[in-house]
Design a protein around this motif. Structure first.
Motif, mmCIF file in Angstrom:
data_model
loop_
_atom_site.group_PDB
_atom_site.id
_atom_site.type_symbol
_atom_site.label_atom_id
_atom_site.label_comp_id
_atom_site.label_asym_id
_atom_site.label_seq_id
_atom_site.Cartn_x
_atom_site.Cartn_y
_atom_site.Cartn_z
ATOM 1 N N GLU A 1 -2.419 6.365 -7.252
ATOM 2 C CA GLU A 1 -3.090 7.663 -7.400
ATOM 3 C C GLU A 1 -3.072 8.136 -8.849
ATOM 4 O OE1 GLU A 1 -1.074 10.066 -4.514
ATOM 5 O OE2 GLU A 1 -2.290 9.294 -2.842
ATOM 6 N N ARG B 1 1.523 3.741 -3.526
ATOM 7 C CA ARG B 1 0.547 4.838 -3.431
ATOM 8 C C ARG B 1 0.616 5.814 -4.600
ATOM 9 N NH1 ARG B 1 0.864 6.063 1.647
ATOM 10 N NH2 ARG B 1 -1.106 5.114 2.229
ATOM 11 N N LYS C 1 0.828 -1.207 0.000
ATOM 12 C CA LYS C 1 0.000 0.000 0.000
ATOM 13 C C LYS C 1 0.865 1.261 0.000
ATOM 14 C CE LYS C 1 -3.878 2.234 2.316
ATOM 15 N NZ LYS C 1 -4.855 2.179 3.422
#
Length: 199
Positions: free
Chosen positions: A22, A18, A14
């Protein structure tokens, strides 16, 4: 002073993916208030172009090795095809849908697990999109949103089961960077492809 608990593989994934996640999310326009039915269909066509080769690669790498991954229950291509048939496609037109020139390199099991992490995370995140799409297309014949419904009420348990299976399939912490690279490469592939095909 107590040393911090080591991060789990899911926590590492995670954190390390990220920015890639995104960037990929920014090119998904399904929550746009002016989304049309043809725009929704084109998005599903783009996903079909990705999932068809990705799931074939994952099956070649992982099938039979880790029964706990429950791969047969996780394939989304049949759901995409169900949605696309409801929007006018047939076998011949599905076979002609374009596919990206570049796909994630999956040299081994860790990278394949990273790709599967992205696909399973997309299923989890797809629940928000499902709620939006059912409201947005209320009263319009848009199919049953089979892809976004995926596991139905079992989305949470299936994600939890995936996390547990991931740790059993890849218990060696030294392999974590390879799993992360597989996930990053998959997010980047999604971003590039969706930019190419977007309406």
């Amino acid at each position: 002073m107590l040393s911090p608990e080591p991060r789990t593989l899911l926590q590492i994934l995670k954190a390390e993916t990220r920015p890639h996640h995104e960037r990929a999310e920014r090119v998904v326009r399904l929550v746009s208030p002016d989304l049309t039915l043809s725009g929704y269909r084109r998005h599903l066509e783009a996903l079909h172009g990705l999932y068809a080769p990705l799931e074939a690669s994952l099956a070649a790498r992982l099938e039979g090795l880790y029964p706990e991954l429950r791969l047969a229950e996780r394939w989304k291509l049949p759901l995409l095809e169900e949605d696309l048939r409801a929007l006018g496609h047939e076998d011949a037109s599905l076979a002609r849908l374009p596919r990206p020139a570049r796909l994630p390199s999956l040299p081994g099991v860790p990278e394949a697990l990273g790709t599967l992490y992205v696909l399973e995370g997309a299923t989890l995140g797809g629940q928000l999109l499902l709620r939006h799409l059912t409201r947005h297309f209320e009263g319009i014949s848009a199919g049953g949103f089979a892809f976004f419904r995926a596991y139905g009420e079992a989305v949470g348990p299936m994600w939890k089961a995936f996390g547990e299976a991931l740790l059993r399939a890849c218990p060696d912490p030294s392999l974590a960077p390879r799993v992360v690279r597989g996930a990053q490469d998959t997010f980047d592939t999604f971003e590039v492809w969706l930019r190419e095909v977007h309406w």
